[in-house]
Design a protein around this motif. Structure first.
Motif, PDB file in Angstrom:
ATOM      1  N   ASN A  59       0.859  -1.178   0.000  1.00 53.52           N
ATOM      2  CA  ASN A  59       0.000   0.000   0.000  1.00 53.52           C
ATOM      3  C   ASN A  59       0.894   1.226   0.000  1.00 53.52           C
ATOM      4  O   ASN A  59       1.776   1.339   0.840  1.00 53.52           O
ATOM      5  N   GLU A  60       0.673   2.152  -0.947  1.00 56.19           N
ATOM      6  CA  GLU A  60       1.547   3.325  -1.030  1.00 56.19           C
ATOM      7  C   GLU A  60       1.299   4.318   0.092  1.00 56.19           C
ATOM      8  O   GLU A  60       2.040   5.284   0.258  1.00 56.19           O
ATOM      9  N   GLY A  61       0.259   4.086   0.890  1.00 56.10           N
ATOM     10  CA  GLY A  61       0.017   4.935   2.048  1.00 56.10           C
ATOM     11  C   GLY A  61      -0.778   6.189   1.759  1.00 56.10           C
ATOM     12  O   GLY A  61      -1.052   6.974   2.666  1.00 56.10           O
ATOM     13  N   ARG A  62      -1.170   6.392   0.502  1.00 54.08           N
ATOM     14  CA  ARG A  62      -1.950   7.575   0.168  1.00 54.08           C
ATOM     15  C   ARG A  62      -3.383   7.387   0.642  1.00 54.08           C
ATOM     16  O   ARG A  62      -3.955   6.299   0.576  1.00 54.08           O
ATOM     17  N   THR A 189       7.712  10.905  -3.489  1.00 49.14           N
ATOM     18  CA  THR A 189       6.356  10.573  -3.064  1.00 49.14           C
ATOM     19  C   THR A 189       5.361  11.156  -4.056  1.00 49.14           C
ATOM     20  O   THR A 189       5.496  12.296  -4.497  1.00 49.14           O
ATOM     21  N   SER A 206       0.854  10.553   1.234  1.00 53.69           N
ATOM     22  CA  SER A 206       1.280   9.384   2.008  1.00 53.69           C
ATOM     23  C   SER A 206       2.102   9.767   3.234  1.00 53.69           C
ATOM     24  O   SER A 206       2.947  10.651   3.194  1.00 53.69           O
ATOM     25  N   GLU A 207       1.838   9.076   4.328  1.00 50.84           N
ATOM     26  CA  GLU A 207       2.643   9.211   5.547  1.00 50.84           C
ATOM     27  C   GLU A 207       3.638   8.051   5.658  1.00 50.84           C
ATOM     28  O   GLU A 207       4.264   7.858   6.692  1.00 50.84           O
ATOM     29  N   GLU A 209       4.797   4.177   3.163  1.00 52.33           N
ATOM     30  CA  GLU A 209       4.291   2.983   2.495  1.00 52.33           C
ATOM     31  C   GLU A 209       4.223   1.792   3.450  1.00 52.33           C
ATOM     32  O   GLU A 209       4.962   1.712   4.431  1.00 52.33           O
ATOM     33  N   PRO A 239      -3.555   6.227   6.827  1.00 48.98           N
ATOM     34  CA  PRO A 239      -4.048   7.321   5.982  1.00 48.98           C
ATOM     35  C   PRO A 239      -5.522   7.629   6.228  1.00 48.98           C
ATOM     36  O   PRO A 239      -6.283   6.770   6.665  1.00 48.98           O
TER      37      PRO A 239
END
Length: 578
Positions: A59-62, A189, A206-207, A209, A239
């Motif tokens: 998961n890219e964290g976005r 990012t 994103s915070e 990944e 996120p």
């Protein structure tokens, strides 16, 4: 001899200088500029670690964009079987995986030869049931993992509205220096570049990944044994998710209908009249690039703008009452291209007589030069229509950052030129408005005259489902009198019900429609802007719908066909979901 000695000294000096330069460069690389090497500020430590690390992003964290019912619309979550290259060193592992996935072991071995880093060997959602994924994980084989992976979607669905993401190092440095310094993001990012992704980027970015990683030596073998680590951000609140107002089903109806109408350039806007929330938006053509959203760009509205002129005429001593107008003439007093005979005000509106509204506008501007401006503002066509305000520590946060402001006049001198006034009154000359603002105007008329900002999102939620912040309604002074709104509703209904009305093709639909057509000529072009702006059901207004073809060249009216199909499909949808 002296000459030879001199040459030796010079050569030695050059050698020592080169050696000192080399040592200096090594000192710079190893000790001084390790975290900001060269003009590109490359972190050599991070790059060294990266070269020794193989990873697979889960998961890219976005953050996510959700529709009004909470379904993901900006990303997709799908099951996947992930293989790390070192699995080929484990005896019997490939055979076990192949048996569960119903694949030939040789096919998996061939895939492993083509990949030096972790990769997905299977992501068929029909094949990968929950049981299959559990069976894979129960093998407990190092380098074989069944995971749900999340990926940002760049699909045509609401593409122009949702927008795209991508890398933009220079913007990252300028916009998020604090996050860069803290290390929560890197210059690579992804950020939102257009649409809602751009608007809500400060919250969605994103915070960190979530990924599977392992370290390798020079030959690519695991450095610390077969130890794959699962890394994810430690913050339990991120996120976040942005809950949009989009109705996924209505958006799909709109997209299919606009596509079937063969509108090549233009689109549609649908607004919930009660809440003034955006339900759907289509802009064509659409690619996954940075093409403009035509629904947020301004265009000449043509006779749709007659709603403004009509509102002013109604509200000021009912200027049009009891009069008839020679609609065999055009706004310039010469014979009209399409003679309509002598018509009263209501008939002029239904049949879209330019002469009537040109004359009325001139009478009103003589009395008050700002009359048209005032009513354009009262009906929400001036300025911008989307929600704006203070959010968190952002003073002027805009849900539609790409939206262009409406424009009514060119030179102020035009207000003294009768022909320019007439052209402005019928939505030509320098009048430019966005389809979003027209849909907002129609919604205001349908609800009784009060203008509201258009929302594309209602709240932002933390990862645990609690509300981070919401977007409250803002009070507005922009409105027309209830009587004026009621009169406009009657006029708009006649556009559809009158045997000679320009919207009569919409008269037999399951939902009664009220609206106004418009055709705006574009100087030096064979094409024109073809509009229909209306609402339905006419008796109990629920939807404001605007459709525009920005490249109409005659022939079949794709705007009316698309409008008709959308109304039919929404009727079926509403009936099914009562």
């Amino acid at each position: 001899m002296k000459r030879i000695h001199k040459r030796i000294v010079i050569a030695g000096a050059l050698f020592l200088a080169a050696l000192f330069l080399l040592v200096g460069r090594l000192v710079q690389i190893q000790l001084i500029s390790t975290e900001s090497f060269s003009k590109h500020n490359i972190n050599l430590i991070d790059e060294s670690v990266r070269q020794r690390t193989h990873s697979f992003m889960i998961n890219e964290g976005r953050g996510l964009l959700l529709d009004r019912k909470g379904q993901m619309i900006s990303a997709e979550l799908k099951p996947a079987i992930i293989l790390f290259p070192f699995i080929k060193e484990q005896k019997g592992a490939i055979d076990k995986v192949a048996a569960i996935l119903d694949k030939q072991p040789e096919n998996i071995k061939s895939a492993l030869k083509r990949h030096e880093e972790p990769f997905v060997i299977a992501d068929d959602q029909d094949q990968l049931t929950q049981e299959t994924m559990e069976e894979i994980n129960n093998l407990q084989l190092p380098g074989v993992y069944a995971q749900y992976i999340s990926r940002t979607k760049h699909s045509p669905f609401a593409g122009a509205l949702l927008g795209v993401t991508g890398q933009a190092p220079e913007i990252i440095k300028k916009k998020y220096p604090d996050k860069l310094e803290k290390g929560t993001i890197t210059i690579n990012t992804k950020i939102g570049k257009t649409g809602l992704q751009q608007a809500f980027d400060p919250f969605l970015i994103s915070e960190g990944e979530t990924k599977l990683i392992y370290h390798v030596d020079r030959s690519g073998s695991p450095l610390f044994g077969l130890d794959v680590k699962y890394l994810s951000p430690s913050n339990p609140f991120y996120p976040v998710s942005v809950k949009t107002t989009i109705d996924k089903n209505l958006q799909e109806i709109m997209e299919k209908s606009v596509k079937a109408s063969h509108i090549k350039r233009g689109g549609a806007v649908l607004i919930d009249i009660e809440t003034n929330e955006l339900l759907g938006m289509v802009s064509v053509p659409y690619t996954s690039g940075l093409i403009k959203n035509q629904m947020l760009s301004r265009h000449a509205p043509g006779s749709v703008f007659k709603l403004v002129t009509a509102a002013s005429a109604i509200e000021h001593q009912d200027l049009a009452s009891g009069r008839t107008f020679d609609c065999n003439l055009g706004i310039d007093g010469k014979e009209a291209k399409h003679p309509l005979g002598r018509l009263d005000f209501s008939e002029s509106f239904a049949q879209s007589c330019n002469r009537t509204f040109g004359l009325l506008a001139n009478e009103m501007v003589i009395e008050n030069p700002k009359r048209i401006d005032e009513y354009a503002e009262k009906l929400g066509l001036s300025g911008r229509s989307g929600w704006r305000g203070q959010v968190y520590h952002y003073q002027d946060f805009a849900q539609f950052p790409e939206e262009e402001a409406g424009n009514i006049w060119g030179a102020s001198y035009d207000k003294k030129v009768p022909l320019a006034i007439s052209q402005t009154a019928i939505g030509q000359k320098d009048v430019q408005v966005t389809p979003l603002s027209v849909a907002r105007m129609v919604a205001a008329i349908a609800r009784g005259g009060t203008v509201k900002e258009v929302k594309a999102a209602t709240e932002i939620e933390y990862k645990n489902g609690t509300t981070f912040l919401s977007f409250p309604d803002h009070k507005t002074e922009d409105k027309i009198e209830p009587y004026t709104a009621k009169k406009l509703q009657m006029l708009m209904r006649e556009v559809v019900t009158s045997p000679k009305g320009t919207g009569r093709a919409l008269n037999e639909l399951p939902y009664a429609v009220a609206g106004k057509s418009g055709t705006a000529e574009k100087g030096g072009s064979e094409a024109s802007n073809k509009w229909f702006a209306g609402y339905f059901p006419a008796g109990q207004p629920k939807y404001s719908l605007v459709i525009v073809d920005l490249d109409y060249k005659g022939g079949a009216n794709g705007v009316l066909s698309a409008y008709s199909e959308i109304v039919k499909q929404i009727y079926k949808y509403d009936k099914k979901n009562k």
